[in-house]
Motif scaffolding. Structure first.
Motif, PDB file in Angstrom:
ATOM      1  N   UNK A  29      24.377   6.505  61.076  1.00 29.28           N
ATOM      2  CA  UNK A  29      25.409   5.509  60.175  1.00 29.28           C
ATOM      3  C   UNK A  29      24.875   4.304  61.454  1.00 29.28           C
ATOM      4  N   UNK A  30      24.340   4.687  62.408  1.00 28.90           N
ATOM      5  CA  UNK A  30      23.656   3.552  63.791  1.00 28.90           C
ATOM      6  C   UNK A  30      22.556   2.668  62.818  1.00 28.90           C
ATOM      7  N   UNK A  31      22.180   3.224  61.678  1.00 33.49           N
ATOM      8  CA  UNK A  31      21.337   2.381  61.519  1.00 33.49           C
ATOM      9  C   UNK A  31      21.509   0.896  59.807  1.00 33.49           C
ATOM     10  N   UNK A  32      22.954   1.242  59.363  1.00 34.17           N
ATOM     11  CA  UNK A  32      23.026   0.183  58.411  1.00 34.17           C
ATOM     12  C   UNK A  32      24.374  -0.511  59.845  1.00 34.17           C
ATOM     13  N   UNK A  33      24.848  -0.157  60.856  1.00 30.55           N
ATOM     14  CA  UNK A  33      25.815  -0.894  61.899  1.00 30.55           C
ATOM     15  C   UNK A  33      24.836  -2.323  62.765  1.00 30.55           C
ATOM     16  N   UNK A  34      23.622  -1.008  63.154  1.00 31.44           N
ATOM     17  CA  UNK A  34      22.117  -2.166  63.352  1.00 31.44           C
ATOM     18  C   UNK A  34      22.141  -3.413  62.505  1.00 31.44           C
ATOM     19  N   UNK A  35      21.356  -3.109  60.961  1.00 31.15           N
ATOM     20  CA  UNK A  35      21.154  -4.281  60.276  1.00 31.15           C
ATOM     21  C   UNK A  35      22.118  -4.900  60.027  1.00 31.15           C
ATOM     22  N   UNK A  39      26.494  -4.184  67.341  1.00 30.74           N
ATOM     23  CA  UNK A  39      26.097  -4.166  68.618  1.00 30.74           C
ATOM     24  C   UNK A  39      26.447  -1.844  68.632  1.00 30.74           C
ATOM     25  N   UNK A  40      26.046  -1.281  68.332  1.00 30.53           N
ATOM     26  CA  UNK A  40      26.216   0.030  68.046  1.00 30.53           C
ATOM     27  C   UNK A  40      26.596   0.516  68.829  1.00 30.53           C
ATOM     28  N   UNK A  41      26.600   0.719  70.053  1.00 32.73           N
ATOM     29  CA  UNK A  41      27.476   1.380  70.954  1.00 32.73           C
ATOM     30  C   UNK A  41      28.806   0.386  71.505  1.00 32.73           C
ATOM     31  N   UNK A  42      28.896  -0.847  71.460  1.00 34.98           N
ATOM     32  CA  UNK A  42      29.778  -1.235  71.408  1.00 34.98           C
ATOM     33  C   UNK A  42      30.987  -1.199  69.895  1.00 34.98           C
ATOM     34  N   UNK A  43      30.804  -0.965  69.208  1.00 34.32           N
ATOM     35  CA  UNK A  43      30.928  -0.416  67.647  1.00 34.32           C
ATOM     36  C   UNK A  43      31.684   0.775  67.687  1.00 34.32           C
ATOM     37  N   UNK A  44      30.800   1.854  68.466  1.00 36.12           N
ATOM     38  CA  UNK A  44      31.321   3.338  68.279  1.00 36.12           C
ATOM     39  C   UNK A  44      31.812   3.217  69.685  1.00 36.12           C
ATOM     40  N   UNK A  45      31.843   2.495  70.101  1.00 32.90           N
ATOM     41  CA  UNK A  45      32.833   2.386  71.558  1.00 32.90           C
ATOM     42  C   UNK A  45      34.683   2.168  70.765  1.00 32.90           C
ATOM     43  N   UNK A  46      34.396   0.785  70.175  1.00 37.32           N
ATOM     44  CA  UNK A  46      35.616   0.617  69.808  1.00 37.32           C
ATOM     45  C   UNK A  46      36.251   1.636  68.688  1.00 37.32           C
ATOM     46  N   UNK A 310      37.309   3.686  62.467  1.00 32.06           N
ATOM     47  CA  UNK A 310      36.275   2.702  61.565  1.00 32.06           C
ATOM     48  C   UNK A 310      37.574   0.854  61.169  1.00 32.06           C
ATOM     49  N   UNK A 311      38.608   1.244  61.182  1.00 27.70           N
ATOM     50  CA  UNK A 311      39.024   0.408  60.779  1.00 27.70           C
ATOM     51  C   UNK A 311      39.605  -0.348  62.002  1.00 27.70           C
ATOM     52  N   UNK A 312      40.286  -0.308  62.863  1.00 26.01           N
ATOM     53  CA  UNK A 312      39.778  -0.867  64.724  1.00 26.01           C
ATOM     54  C   UNK A 312      38.416  -1.873  64.665  1.00 26.01           C
ATOM     55  N   UNK A 313      37.491  -0.694  64.124  1.00 26.66           N
ATOM     56  CA  UNK A 313      36.120  -1.444  64.567  1.00 26.66           C
ATOM     57  C   UNK A 313      36.259  -2.461  63.665  1.00 26.66           C
ATOM     58  N   UNK A 324      33.360   4.153  57.083  1.00 33.01           N
ATOM     59  CA  UNK A 324      33.672   5.578  57.581  1.00 33.01           C
ATOM     60  C   UNK A 324      33.321   6.842  56.050  1.00 33.01           C
ATOM     61  N   UNK A 325      33.438   5.612  55.597  1.00 34.57           N
ATOM     62  CA  UNK A 325      33.180   6.090  54.087  1.00 34.57           C
ATOM     63  C   UNK A 325      31.861   7.262  53.889  1.00 34.57           C
ATOM     64  N   UNK A 326      30.696   6.038  55.022  1.00 30.95           N
ATOM     65  CA  UNK A 326      29.115   6.815  54.418  1.00 30.95           C
ATOM     66  C   UNK A 326      29.197   7.127  55.970  1.00 30.95           C
ATOM     67  N   UNK A 327      29.407   7.751  56.567  1.00 34.83           N
ATOM     68  CA  UNK A 327      29.673   8.600  57.883  1.00 34.83           C
ATOM     69  C   UNK A 327      29.961   9.808  57.416  1.00 34.83           C
ATOM     70  N   UNK A 328      31.569  10.143  56.800  1.00 33.21           N
ATOM     71  CA  UNK A 328      31.692  10.989  56.176  1.00 33.21           C
ATOM     72  C   UNK A 328      31.226  11.969  55.190  1.00 33.21           C
ATOM     73  N   UNK A 329      30.494  10.893  54.095  1.00 30.39           N
ATOM     74  CA  UNK A 329      29.667  11.574  53.511  1.00 30.39           C
ATOM     75  C   UNK A 329      28.444  11.833  54.042  1.00 30.39           C
TER      76      UNK A 329
END
Length: 349
Positions: A29-35, A39-46, A310-313, A324-329
């Motif tokens: 999921x870091x790939x579409x986040x970065x695209x 910031x992947x680290x910040x996104x997962x921290x959030x 994911x809602x908060x992020x 979130x749907x992408x991660x679960x899938x």
């Protein structure tokens, strides 16, 4: 490249598959986040902060996990017997409808008995909804994937008809919703001023009971035997048809409990959108858990944390919450690949 069956399943790979699948899904999921420019680290921290960074966040995650535990158990128990229940969504709605029918004061009962009656009505309605397809499979060989999937739509339309007809709230200004359940029929809240309710306890107790049933009882052995080889089980004297119908009723009852809990514990009344897909997500939860009842609790918490986080992020970074749907899938795909590698070996020519 050749694919060869292993002489014996790789137990280590099978056991580690759920955890590795969750980690792999987050990494992918870091790939579409970065695209998307985040910031992947910040996104997962959030995401982590939004899911468990405060008492309120943790309570929301547990609230979201409550129906997922029950629908995950519904799928896990049925799948153990190779009964492919894809109808937990409809069974959830039917359980919620039965809960409203009992909990709005239509049934006279002592105050202390109302909440248990609401939950029992939901379980009974869900159980009946799944007992039919299970009987059709056991007696006539009808594909339960088709019947349970199509029943979702039939049940949802029936619920909508009831909400716009006999069960519509006369004080609802024409909105298709039921009357609220009486206060005595509601499940108690576990934390003040928060939505977390006693349905979570129901889910945890159900997970413990399903674990004991499947691993410590004769009935559980019969369920597993039917799932492994129904012909051999029948030859050994196991009543395969009765086991199949019983498992179906139990699976549907668990999904019905999820619907009753959402009405009596969370929302207080029934609408046609009370579930954002808990029944279908339960299949993912069960597969992530490796069909283990105790593993279902952990898998439900993971899925709930992903959605709540994911809602908060999304609000903080402007990234779509559909991540979130992408991660679960992807977690489901990864766990299926892990299960495949546990049974087969890939050799390069």
């Amino acid at each position: 490249m050749r694919i060869e069956p292993r002489a014996a399943p790789a137990v280590g790979v099978a056991r580690a598959a759920p955890l590795l699948a969750a980690l792999a899904a987050l990494a992918l999921a870091a790939i579409p986040l970065s695209l998307a420019g985040a910031d992947v680290a910040a996104a997962y921290a959030l995401m982590a902060q939004g899911a468990a960074g405060s008492l309120f966040a943790l309570s929301e995650t547990l609230t979201r996990a409550t129906p997922l535990i029950l629908t995950g158990l519904a799928a896990a128990v049925a799948f153990r017997a190779k009964l492919w229940n894809i109808g937990a969504e409809g069974q959830l709605y039917l359980g919620a409808l039965a809960a409203v029918a009992v909990g709005t004061g239509a049934v006279a009962a002592p105050v202390w008995l109302l909440a248990p009656m609401v939950m029992a009505a939901g379980a009974a309605a869900g159980g009946l909804a799944m007992a039919g397809p299970a009987w059709l499979k056991a007696r006539l060989g009808v594909d339960e994937v088709v019947t349970t999937l199509l029943m979702n739509f039939v049940i949802l339309l029936f619920v909508q008809m009831m909400l716009e007809g006999p069960l519509q709230d006369p004080m609802g200004m024409g909105w298709p919703q039921s009357e609220p359940v009486v206060a005595e029929a509601e499940l108690p809240k576990l934390l003040d001023r928060m939505r977390l309710h006693a349905g979570l306890i129901v889910g945890l107790v159900a997970a413990a009971l399903m674990h004991v049933l499947l691993s410590r009882t004769t009935a559980g052995f019969r369920i597993r035997a039917v799932g492994e080889n129904p012909d051999a089980a029948r030859h050994a004297g196991v009543p395969v048809g009765r086991v199949m119908v019983g498992v179906g009723a139990l699976s549907g009852a668990l999904a019905g409990l999820a619907g009753a809990g959402e009405v009596a514990g969370l929302k207080g009344y029934l609408t046609a959108d009370i579930s954002p897909g808990f029944g279908y997500a339960g299949v993912v939860v069960a597969m992530l858990a490796g069909l283990s009842p105790l593993g279902v609790v952990a898998a439900a918490l993971f899925v709930a944390a992903v959605f709540v986080g994911a809602d908060s992020m999304s609000r903080a970074l402007g990234v779509s919450s559909y991540l979130a749907d992408l991660i679960v899938a992807m977690a489901l795909i990864c766990v299926l690949v892990g299960g495949f590698l546990a049974r087969f070996r890939v050799r390069l020519a």
